[in-house]
Design an enzyme around this catalytic site. Structure first.
Site, PDB file in Angstrom:
ATOM      1  N   LYS A  91      32.604  42.148  27.383  1.00  0.00           N
ATOM      2  CA  LYS A  91      33.115  41.623  26.333  1.00  0.00           C
ATOM      3  C   LYS A  91      31.913  40.636  25.692  1.00  0.00           C
ATOM      4  CE  LYS A  91      37.052  39.459  26.335  1.00  0.00           C
ATOM      5  NZ  LYS A  91      38.055  38.622  26.396  1.00  0.00           N
ATOM      6  N   GLU A 151      26.364  41.935  36.663  1.00  0.00           N
ATOM      7  CA  GLU A 151      26.447  43.265  37.126  1.00  0.00           C
ATOM      8  C   GLU A 151      26.216  44.565  36.307  1.00  0.00           C
ATOM      9  OE1 GLU A 151      28.864  40.410  39.759  1.00  0.00           O
ATOM     10  OE2 GLU A 151      28.657  40.813  37.559  1.00  0.00           O
ATOM     11  N   GLY A 202      40.648  40.159  30.906  1.00  0.00           N
ATOM     12  CA  GLY A 202      39.941  41.255  31.596  1.00  0.00           C
ATOM     13  C   GLY A 202      40.790  42.267  32.246  1.00  0.00           C
ATOM     14  N   ARG A 203      41.685  41.793  32.851  1.00  0.00           N
ATOM     15  CA  ARG A 203      42.634  42.438  33.979  1.00  0.00           C
ATOM     16  C   ARG A 203      43.742  42.933  33.233  1.00  0.00           C
ATOM     17  NH1 ARG A 203      42.138  37.314  35.487  1.00  0.00           N
ATOM     18  NH2 ARG A 203      43.807  35.887  35.372  1.00  0.00           N
ATOM     19  N   GLU A 249      43.995  37.701  41.221  1.00  0.00           N
ATOM     20  CA  GLU A 249      43.092  36.895  40.310  1.00  0.00           C
ATOM     21  C   GLU A 249      43.934  36.105  39.434  1.00  0.00           C
ATOM     22  OE1 GLU A 249      39.022  38.177  38.984  1.00  0.00           O
ATOM     23  OE2 GLU A 249      40.136  38.386  37.101  1.00  0.00           O
ATOM     24  N   HIS A 267      49.394  56.139  59.104  1.00  0.00           N
ATOM     25  CA  HIS A 267      48.450  56.515  60.348  1.00  0.00           C
ATOM     26  C   HIS A 267      47.515  55.401  60.378  1.00  0.00           C
ATOM     27  CE1 HIS A 267      50.245  60.531  61.290  1.00  0.00           C
ATOM     28  NE2 HIS A 267      50.475  60.387  59.969  1.00  0.00           N
ATOM     29  N   LYS A 299      29.299  33.238  41.759  1.00  0.00           N
ATOM     30  CA  LYS A 299      28.297  33.597  40.574  1.00  0.00           C
ATOM     31  C   LYS A 299      27.285  32.732  40.153  1.00  0.00           C
ATOM     32  CE  LYS A 299      30.323  36.117  37.155  1.00  0.00           C
ATOM     33  NZ  LYS A 299      31.342  36.278  36.237  1.00  0.00           N
TER      34      LYS A 299
END
Length: 555
Positions: A206, A212, A267-268, A353, A384, A512
């Site tokens: 954005k 990153e 964002g999510r 979050e 399993h 961060k």
């Protein structure tokens, strides 16, 4: 803002849970032959059976009272009307507007944002159709056929999950890769698999400043230029999903190849916006639009259904019951569909979050447990691995089991066996097995009484482990959209009841910020750095050891 734990409904729920503590879930079925029908609901192509929770009709009624005490219905209206319910960031929360094709107005700061959404959707559709038909060409003149989505968090988890879920809808000859980790190996491995002449890079940020994402984007750009691309070719091989036109242009991306979304898109919750362009490119615009419309169907149900028949609200209230009254600190999402293998990872961000908060919207400490630890893996793989702990561990873990009645890839009797396991696990988690039952089974198998007595305690299953079953006819773009919207609204409802802001994420900021301070103290390979000083003893020694290892000559 009220303290929900001081409400009459909360006290009533505590009393009801105490009364149910010695009740077996199967006893609730025996007492009410119609329980399965009474504790299920259908909406937007999904069917939810929540009858295998140790939840009585009285407790359900008290949960609905709790929702009333928390003002859930008015909170739903506030969200869809564009009120700035994200109070710490002073933002509206309108992801529902991104998938509404009805022409309904959505007001933000007095302006209707629906026309802007529709216009951006038209631009996305045109671009996606050009990619599908081969009209987008690379520097060699060959059509672009590969996309590399560079993002992180909501700019990666949602699109990646959806692209994997919609594998049967992939366009022939198209490939999609997703790069998120700043670990250079993630990008390097991807670049080894693609042809620069036919690859389109999507930079999803954005602000166009996410560390990153921009580190990966700059490295991808440098690689592209070393592999035959020229500076002028960046404009045709890179596009941006952003709001920062100045930074996008400086990168070399043409303004017409920048697709926008807005600050009222979290964002999510962003894969319904331009962030979902990778889905449209890999699966086709029609599939992406169908996914939007499936989510909208769930939105309409969420807006209009009474809470007693409202699937997201009920799923949220069941979660409140299991988290706050039954003591389930963890929640497993278990899709019995291989194409949903990234759904648990996506829901980890959505849920943890959003509701991993210990402060109310009013700034006070919360008075009850909030978001659970969420994890999951596709069935039957998880059976399993970690199901052992779910069945016989010391902690109660609530579970959602998801399945499609029909497979996208019918093969022999694979799907029948998958569905048999889907059904068996929820039944086993509810029924359990007593020591007497285990002993009788062992004796019947021929073991001596002494051997049966010794082994029986190890084969006891407590049972009464809460599960929900979510069933669809088949996994399609529409049902995927509805499923994701279901969980979005569930998380929102729980945040309302707990009195927290589900739409900020301040918890990601501290690490961060500290990383930026530490970065200059990390030596590049072969360099030596002066010993760091401004850290605790452990961090300082770790930096020193890392730098020593990086400065050491290779054998």
């Amino acid at each position: 803002m009220i303290d929900i734990t001081k409400s009459a409904a909360w006290a009533r729920l505590e009393t009801l849970q105490a009364g149910l503590r010695k009740t077996r879930t199967i006893d609730l079925f025996n007492a009410g032959p119609e329980r399965a029908a009474a504790f299920s609901v259908e909406a937007a192509g999904l069917f939810l059976d929540y009858s295998k929770n140790r939840l009585s009709a009285d407790a359900r009624a008290a949960l609905l009272d709790l929702a009333g005490a928390a003002g859930l219905e008015s909170a739903i209206r506030a969200m869809v009307s564009g009120e700035k319910i994200n109070t710490t960031e002073d933002r509206a929360v309108l992801h529902v507007a991104l998938r509404d094709f009805s022409g309904r107005a959505y007001q933000v700061d007095g302006a209707d944002v629906a026309p802007r959404i529709a216009a951006e959707r038209v631009r996305m559709a045109a671009f996606a159709r050009k990619f599908e038909t081969g009209a987008l060409k690379g520097f060699s003149g060959a059509p672009l056929d590969t996309i590399v989505n560079i993002g992180i968090g909501g700019s990666d988890l949602g699109p990646l999950m959806a692209v994997e879920a919609l594998r049967p809808y992939w366009l022939k000859g198209k490939r999609a890769f997703f790069v998120s980790n700043v670990d250079g190996q993630h990008l390097a491995d991807t670049l080894e698999a693609v042809d620069p002449a036919t690859t389109l890079f999507i930079v999803a940020s954005k602000t166009f400043t996410t560390q990153e994402t921009m580190t990966n984007a700059q490295s991808a750009r440098a690689w592209f230029l070393k592999q035959g691309g020229a500076e002028k070719d960046v404009a045709s091989h890179f596009i941006a999903l952003s709001t920062n036109e100045k930074a996008v242009t400086a990168f070399g991306i043409a303004p017409e190849n920048m697709f926008q979304f807005w600050d009222w898109v979290g964002g999510r919750y962003s894969m319904w916006s331009a962030i979902g362009l990778s889905i449209a490119l890999q699966c086709g615009w029609d599939a992406f639009e169908a996914m939007l419309k499936g989510a909208h169907r769930m939105d309409e149900h969420f807006r209009s259904a009474p809470l007693a028949r409202n699937m997201p609200a009920l799923l949220a209230l069941i979660g409140i019951w299991n988290r706050n009254f039954e003591g389930a600190a963890a929640h497993a999402v278990l899709p019995y569909d291989q194409h949903l293998h990234r759904l648990p990872a996506y829901l980890q961000q959505l849920d943890m979050e959003s509701n991993g908060k210990s402060v109310t919207k009013a700034g006070a400490s919360v008075a009850c447990a909030t978001g659970p630890v969420l994890f999951g893996e596709p069935g039957t793989n998880g059976q399993h691995a970690f199901y052992q702990l779910i069945h016989q561990g010391t902690d109660v873990i609530a579970c959602d089991f998801l399945a499609a009645a029909k497979s996208a890839s019918p093969l022999g009797d694979h799907h029948e066996k998958l569905l048999a396991n889907f059904l068996a696990q929820t039944e086993a988690l509810m029924l359990g097995k007593s020591e007497a039952e285990a002993r009788a089974e062992l004796s019947a198998s021929g073991l001596s009484a002494a051997a049966a007595n010794a082994l029986a305690p190890h084969k006891v299953f407590p049972g009464d482990r809460p599960t929900n079953s979510i069933l669809m006819e088949r996994l399609t773009p529409e049902t995927l959209g509805a499923l994701v919207a279901l969980y979005e609204h569930k998380v929102f409802c729980q945040g309302v009841i707990w009195g927290i802001n589900s739409f900020d994420q301040w918890g990601v900021e501290l690490g961060k910020a500290l990383a930026k301070d530490i970065l200059p103290e990390i030596a590049r390979l072969g360099e030596k750095k002066s010993p760091p000083t401004a850290h605790d003893g452990s961090t300082r020694r770790l930096i020193e050891r890392i730098n020593a290892l990086r400065a050491a000559k290779e054998e």
